[in-house]
Design a protein around this motif. Structure first.
Motif, PDB file in Angstrom:
ATOM      1  N   GLU A   1      -6.522 -11.511   0.361  1.00  0.00           N
ATOM      2  CA  GLU A   1      -7.606 -10.824   1.063  1.00  0.00           C
ATOM      3  C   GLU A   1      -8.878 -11.636   0.884  1.00  0.00           C
ATOM      4  OE1 GLU A   1      -7.984  -6.752  -0.163  1.00  0.00           O
ATOM      5  OE2 GLU A   1      -5.942  -6.235   0.444  1.00  0.00           O
TER       6      GLU A   1
ATOM      7  N   SER B   1       1.594  -0.251   9.206  1.00  0.00           N
ATOM      8  CA  SER B   1       0.153  -0.073   9.058  1.00  0.00           C
ATOM      9  C   SER B   1      -0.229  -0.644   7.705  1.00  0.00           C
ATOM     10  CB  SER B   1      -0.214   1.412   9.141  1.00  0.00           C
ATOM     11  OG  SER B   1      -1.585   1.617   8.839  1.00  0.00           O
TER      12      SER B   1
ATOM     13  N   THR C   1      -6.143  -2.510   8.768  1.00  0.00           N
ATOM     14  CA  THR C   1      -7.467  -2.077   8.324  1.00  0.00           C
ATOM     15  C   THR C   1      -7.813  -2.896   7.077  1.00  0.00           C
ATOM     16  OG1 THR C   1      -6.388  -0.224   7.164  1.00  0.00           O
ATOM     17  CG2 THR C   1      -7.429   0.254   9.283  1.00  0.00           C
TER      18      THR C   1
ATOM     19  N   HIS D   1      -8.634  -3.123   3.927  1.00  0.00           N
ATOM     20  CA  HIS D   1      -8.753  -2.501   2.600  1.00  0.00           C
ATOM     21  C   HIS D   1      -9.924  -1.514   2.595  1.00  0.00           C
ATOM     22  CE1 HIS D   1      -7.486  -3.315  -1.820  1.00  0.00           C
ATOM     23  NE2 HIS D   1      -7.839  -2.053  -1.671  1.00  0.00           N
ATOM     24  N   SER D   2      -9.946  -0.670   3.614  1.00  0.00           N
ATOM     25  CA  SER D   2     -11.121   0.175   3.823  1.00  0.00           C
ATOM     26  C   SER D   2     -10.799   1.655   3.931  1.00  0.00           C
ATOM     27  CB  SER D   2     -11.839  -0.263   5.109  1.00  0.00           C
ATOM     28  OG  SER D   2     -10.986  -0.129   6.234  1.00  0.00           O
ATOM     29  N   CYS D   3      -9.534   2.045   3.885  1.00  0.00           N
ATOM     30  CA  CYS D   3      -9.223   3.448   4.169  1.00  0.00           C
ATOM     31  C   CYS D   3      -9.678   4.385   3.056  1.00  0.00           C
ATOM     32  CB  CYS D   3      -7.739   3.624   4.461  1.00  0.00           C
ATOM     33  SG  CYS D   3      -6.638   3.304   3.070  1.00  0.00           S
TER      34      CYS D   3
ATOM     35  N   LEU E   1      -6.925   8.658   1.427  1.00  0.00           N
ATOM     36  CA  LEU E   1      -5.750   7.812   1.625  1.00  0.00           C
ATOM     37  C   LEU E   1      -4.602   8.603   2.235  1.00  0.00           C
ATOM     38  CD1 LEU E   1      -6.081   5.899  -1.718  1.00  0.00           C
ATOM     39  CD2 LEU E   1      -5.906   4.774   0.482  1.00  0.00           C
TER      40      LEU E   1
ATOM     41  N   HIS F   1      -5.233   8.872   5.847  1.00  0.00           N
ATOM     42  CA  HIS F   1      -4.965   7.579   6.487  1.00  0.00           C
ATOM     43  C   HIS F   1      -3.463   7.403   6.714  1.00  0.00           C
ATOM     44  CE1 HIS F   1      -5.369   3.253   7.356  1.00  0.00           C
ATOM     45  NE2 HIS F   1      -4.268   3.120   6.640  1.00  0.00           N
TER      46      HIS F   1
ATOM     47  N   ASP G   1      -3.241  -1.633   5.043  1.00  0.00           N
ATOM     48  CA  ASP G   1      -4.638  -1.594   4.591  1.00  0.00           C
ATOM     49  C   ASP G   1      -4.881  -2.651   3.522  1.00  0.00           C
ATOM     50  OD1 ASP G   1      -7.266  -0.228   4.680  1.00  0.00           O
ATOM     51  OD2 ASP G   1      -6.822   0.196   2.583  1.00  0.00           O
TER      52      ASP G   1
ATOM     53  N   VAL H   1      -0.751   1.242   1.409  1.00  0.00           N
ATOM     54  CA  VAL H   1      -2.114   1.468   0.906  1.00  0.00           C
ATOM     55  C   VAL H   1      -2.168   1.144  -0.587  1.00  0.00           C
ATOM     56  CG1 VAL H   1      -2.720   3.185   2.653  1.00  0.00           C
ATOM     57  CG2 VAL H   1      -1.622   3.940   0.530  1.00  0.00           C
TER      58      VAL H   1
ATOM     59  N   SER I   1      -1.723   7.145  10.290  1.00  0.00           N
ATOM     60  CA  SER I   1      -0.910   5.976  10.632  1.00  0.00           C
ATOM     61  C   SER I   1       0.468   6.387  11.131  1.00  0.00           C
ATOM     62  CB  SER I   1      -0.770   5.060   9.413  1.00  0.00           C
ATOM     63  OG  SER I   1      -2.010   4.512   9.030  1.00  0.00           O
TER      64      SER I   1
END
Length: 346
Positions: free
Chosen positions: A288, A281, A305, A307-309, A131, A134, A283, A257, A138
């Motif tokens: 969702e 950015s 993104t 919810h994938s970082c 994270l 990420h 996530d 995040v 970002s």
């Protein structure tokens, strides 16, 4: 840390239910149920690390109630894997289940629970480095306008564009837990000044100034970049709202995040539309998956993104290994780490 007294449940024949496939039965072994869409590699790794347990498997949400009734686990390890409500009745209504190990960090999908009846731990620290990278990625991408250039590349447009720079800038980390401290460490290492907030403010490595919750807007006012990584609890829902955006520096960028609902999307878009914020950015989002007709999809100043970082290659095994360390502590009668307070949410 919390102490759970290890106990042995009566031995029983392995279940033949497809919802709860069991490893070979071990007399007087502690029964551990793994709940994941790909549970077999996790079972193999767990038995390498803690061989004297009996392991059951469940690979669906719909089958979890049947699996827990058939296997009667004392311990359950799970990682969320379906975009629908988690079947909490298959956890909190199970006689004999004393400990739920959550592979991820967030536990807001569980709702309230009685800590006297069941202990819940999470995977805090498993993905914090991923994270952090990420967030730093970002920061660089938004500053150098990569989303804009990606859009122009897709449209075959060659057009010169001013970009910013990162050196000498300040990042505000909202939530200096495991993730926040790793973000601070990485950002500090590349020369960014770091300020941040935490529930109980205290000197924190790699952070120049720490604010309490009531100092959030003061912290935001110092930052060129805002990294939101606070847990989602009642006090943080809607935390990053219009007032928070107004407190940020003109031209600041937001990186979220945390969890969907901590940042209010409509007020984020208003801050972007006004030019007060330069980019974002995301996530996480509420709800969702993000609706496919949401206007934020088409923005050149937003990176999305899904919810994938934190889901880097091998993260589930890393989470399982952390759970196995705690399982060893349980079997030895030692306190567990990463115990979640149901009131605080972390």
């Amino acid at each position: 840390m919390a102490l759970i007294r290890p106990r042995t449940l009566p031995s029983r024949s392995p279940t033949s239910s497809p919802a709860a496939k069991s490893s070979a039965e071990r007399p007087d072994a502690m029964r551990v149920l793994i709940h994941n869409d790909r549970p077999e590699p996790l079972r193999e790794r767990l038995l390498e690390l803690v061989p004297d347990v009996e392991v059951g498997l469940c690979d669906s949400y719909d089958g979890l109630v049947t699996a827990t009734q058939a296997f009667e686990p004392e311990v359950q390890f799970h990682i969320r894997f379906e975009d629908k409500p988690y079947p909490v009745e298959a956890v909190f209504d199970v006689p004999g289940l004393r400990w739920l190990g959550v592979g991820g960090v967030g536990v807001d999908h569980l709702g309230p629970w009685d800590p006297e009846a069941i202990t819940v731990t999470n995977g805090a620290g498993v993905a914090s480095e991923a994270l952090a990278w990420h967030v730093l990625g970002s920061i660089i991408a938004l500053t150098l306008k990569y989303p804009l250039f990606a859009r122009r590349q897709a449209e075959h447009i060659w057009a010169w564009q001013d970009v910013g720079h990162v050196w000498g800038k300040t990042v505000c980390v909202v939530g200096l837990g495991h993730i926040g401290r790793d973000i601070a460490k990485l950002c500090n290492a590349v020369g960014l000044r770091v300020v941040g907030t935490r529930a109980n403010p205290q000197p924190t490595d790699n952070v120049d100034q720490v604010f309490g919750p009531d100092g959030l807007h003061k912290a935001l006012a110092e930052a060129d970049y805002v990294a939101v990584c606070t847990p989602k609890v009642p006090s943080t829902i809607g935390l990053i709202d219009g007032a928070a955006f107004a407190a940020m520096k003109p031209g600041a960028c937001l990186i979220d995040v945390s969890r969907g609902g901590v940042t209010l999307a409509d007020q984020l878009m208003a801050a972007l539309d006004s030019g007060h914020l330069a980019g974002a950015s995301l996530d996480v989002f509420d709800p969702e998956p993000m609706p496919d007709d949401h206007p934020i999809w088409g923005r050149e100043d937003v990176m999305i993104t899904p919810h994938s970082c934190a889901t880097f290659e091998g993260w589930e095994l890393k989470a399982l290994e952390m759970f196995a360390d705690n399982l060893k502590r349980l079997k030895a009668g030692q306190p567990l780490f990463n115990v979640v307070d149901p009131v605080r949410g972390y």
